[in-house]
Design an enzyme around this catalytic site. Structure first.
Site, PDB file in Angstrom:
ATOM      1  CG  HIS A  91      71.934  31.064  58.592  1.00 41.86           C
ATOM      2  ND1 HIS A  91      72.891  31.008  60.239  1.00 41.86           N
ATOM      3  CD2 HIS A  91      71.263  30.816  58.989  1.00 41.86           C
ATOM      4  CE1 HIS A  91      72.529  29.853  60.321  1.00 41.86           C
ATOM      5  NE2 HIS A  91      71.375  29.243  60.096  1.00 41.86           N
ATOM      6  CE  LYS A 122      74.969  40.615  64.937  1.00 42.23           C
ATOM      7  NZ  LYS A 122      73.539  41.378  66.501  1.00 42.23           N
TER       8      LYS A 122
END
Length: 594
Positions: free
Chosen positions: A18, A43
């Site tokens: 991430h 996101k």
């Protein structure tokens, strides 16, 4: 000859999952940086190679990949071998013989790849951008976090804490830092992870790990001490400087931890995220309390033997502003610096600094490293899409008047911020003086839980007047208590449960136009503060381009949009809520290069 380094954080394979990002360094100075999520519009951009962020860095100086002297990666895959036995044990927990064998095979292949060809996957991806690929250097994950915290802190020496879910093998590290660099003092190995501990609590309360931890922090002040909850958690884990949370974190992910909590509390996982009973609020309160207790004890245990009272912090857990407040308030600690891009996106900054001497790195006073857009390009966009606009002679005064009248403003100015906080470049602004402002932004603009608080931007010169022990806080990464006599001025930016706030202080040299806007609002209202939240709708990244800002403006309950020198107001558009905007993302404006 100019020396160019590119540091980037992938989110593939051996390099995490991430928050990929890229930062361009010119003669050792960070000149451009951006997160890949601003391009993917998802996101955290999980499981993504930051191709577009890399290309944006190159475009900023009109470079090609071979023009770079070196590429820096903020991971050292070979270090994964330090806990290979844990990975094997975890693989053997997979259900069913076939699944066990498959998972074990994948684990062993990954281990061999990390030892023998740690950068092959990255080289293959880079070859699609340009060849030949420059030399690649790998730097340990937590060392990059530590460099990102200490090198730009302005400290001559200090204790550095790096705290996250997991690096290659480490989850929390204590460092000694001085003019010679960083020395590892103590390591808490994975799976003894404070990041995973808080992720388990987050999932148990119904949010997603690596995404909802900030919401749990915001929920915590609505709870209170609950001895039953605290006793159960303290029976499961040890807190303090010798913490051990592996009863909840021994398997990667949160499934094991959530199941353990369900059994220990005899309560199922919350299935309605955003809706909480008092017991769940108390759990958030106690979990936050134990996290704070642990990190403060680690810091206090380090400062005396290491002979320093300065503390620098980075890693995803350092985004917890309530925790940072507790560290700052410790009587054993004099000064604290928290890297504003504390999570994995900030690893690219740390990688670029880690190979320098600390004294060679400028003190960090702002984080405006992203793209910007020219006024004539924006004007062309507005005309192409038949959008009526104004160019006020005194833009800051005009916008301040609208804010003082209760209007909600989208504010798009200058270079975009790197990191999770909007700091006056890609912001939504409102009058901070009434709770109605907060509620309106939550309900009609951000479309999120109405109990969640907002943060203020205030003139740095007003920090002492409004904040207890207030001072420069330019990054919205630390929490402060508001002086009781000033709470009436800040109703929209207080945490309703404890009258704390997470401020951004603003000086003229950091963002001249934003400073002028707040000053004009102060001249009109007597309050040198604005409500400031990130310019994005719920669950999307901060807007990057004028086109994205326009689309969000017509999809959100904003009244005014300011794009550099131009002002658009609702009711002046000739299209239907932005649905006929002619510019698609593939044709959007090119940011200005320098």
């Amino acid at each position: 000859m100019t020396d160019y380094l590119l540091a980037f954080k992938p989110a593939i394979g051996l390099y995490g999952q991430h928050d990929p990002s890229a930062v361009l360094f010119e003669d050792g100075r960070a000149v451009f940086g951006v997160e890949e999520e601003r391009y993917t519009r998802e996101k955290h951009a999980t499981d993504t190679f930051p191709r577009r962020a890399i290309q944006a860095c190159l475009d900023y100086r009109e470079l090609t990949l071979p023009d770079l002297d070196r590429i820096l990666l903020p991971y050292e895959p070979r270090l994964r071998g330090e806990i290979v036995s844990h990975y094997v044990t975890d693989a053997l927990k997979a259900p069913g013989v076939a699944r066990k064998l498959f998972t074990l095979e994948e684990t062993l292949i990954t281990h061999v790849r990390s030892r023998l060809v740690p950068t092959r996957q990255i080289e293959n991806r880079l070859e699609s951008i340009g060849t030949p690929v420059p030399p690649i250097e790998t730097i340990p994950h937590h060392r990059c976090h530590a460099a990102s915290a200490f090198y730009p802190s302005g400290f001559d020496e200090g204790v550095v804490l790096t705290i996250d879910a997991k690096g290659e093998y480490d989850s929390t590290v204590v460092w000694r830092a001085d003019a010679d660099g960083l020395t590892r003092v103590h390591t808490y190995e994975h799976p003894n992870s404070l990041g995973l501990f808080f992720a388990v609590i987050t999932e148990y309360l119904g949010y997603r790990m690596f995404n909802g931890e900030g919401k749990v922090m915001g929920l915590a002040p609505y709870g209170e001490d609950n001895p039953e909850i605290e006793n159960v958690l303290r029976d499961l884990i040890d807190v303090g400087a010798d913490y051990d949370v592996t009863a909840l974190t021994k398997s990667w992910g949160t499934d094991h931890g959530v199941e353990t909590l369900e059994e220990a509390f005899d309560r199922p996982q919350n299935e309605t995220p955003g809706e909480f009973n008092q017991w769940e609020k108390d759990l958030a309160y106690v979990a936050q309390k134990l996290l704070e207790e642990t990190v403060v004890n680690i810091a206090e245990a380090a400062v005396d033997p290491l002979g320093t009272t300065n503390v620098a912090i980075a890693g995803g857990v350092a985004l917890n502003c309530k925790l940072n407040k507790r560290v700052r308030e410790s009587p054993l600690i004099d000064d604290v610096f928290v890297q504003p891009v504390a999570h994995d996106a900030g690893l690219a900054l740390g990688a670029g600094w880690a190979r320098q001497r600390p004294a060679a790195v400028d003190r960090q006073t702002d984080i405006y490293l992203g793209p910007e857009y020219g006024t004539e390009e924006i004007r062309s966009t507005l005309k192409t899409n038949k959008l009526e606009y104004a160019e006020p002679d005194d833009l800051e005064r005009y916008v301040a008047e609208r804010l003082a009248d209760g209007n909600l403003v989208g504010w798009f100015q200058g270079r975009m911020e790197l990191g999770p906080r909007a700091l006056g470049a890609r912001s939504i602004l409102a009058d901070p003086r009434t709770a109605a402002s907060r509620d309106r932004v939550n309900r009609f603009v951000k479309h999120r839980e109405e109990w969640r608080p907002f943060a203020p931007s205030m003139l740095e010169s007003a920090a002492e007047e409004y904040l207890i022990n207030g001072g420069p806080a330019p990054f919205m990464i630390d929490a402060y208590d508001v002086r009781p006599e000033k709470t009436k001025d800040l109703a929209a930016v207080l945490h309703p449960a404890d009258d704390s706030t997470r401020p951004q202080t603003v000086r003229e040299d950091q963002h001249p136009r934003y400073h002028r806007l707040i000053s004009e609002f102060a001249a009109l209202t007597g309050v040198p503060v604005l409500l400031n939240t990130s310019f994005n709708d719920h669950a999307e990244p901060i807007v990057r381009t004028p086109t994205q800002a326009i689309k969000d403006f017509y999809g959100m309950g904003l009244d005014v949009l300011v794009l550099e020198d131009f002002v658009i107001e609702k009711g002046t558009v000739k299209t239907d809520h932005g649905s006929e905007l002619m510019i698609e993302e593939s044709d959007e404006l090119n940011p200005i290069s320098k």
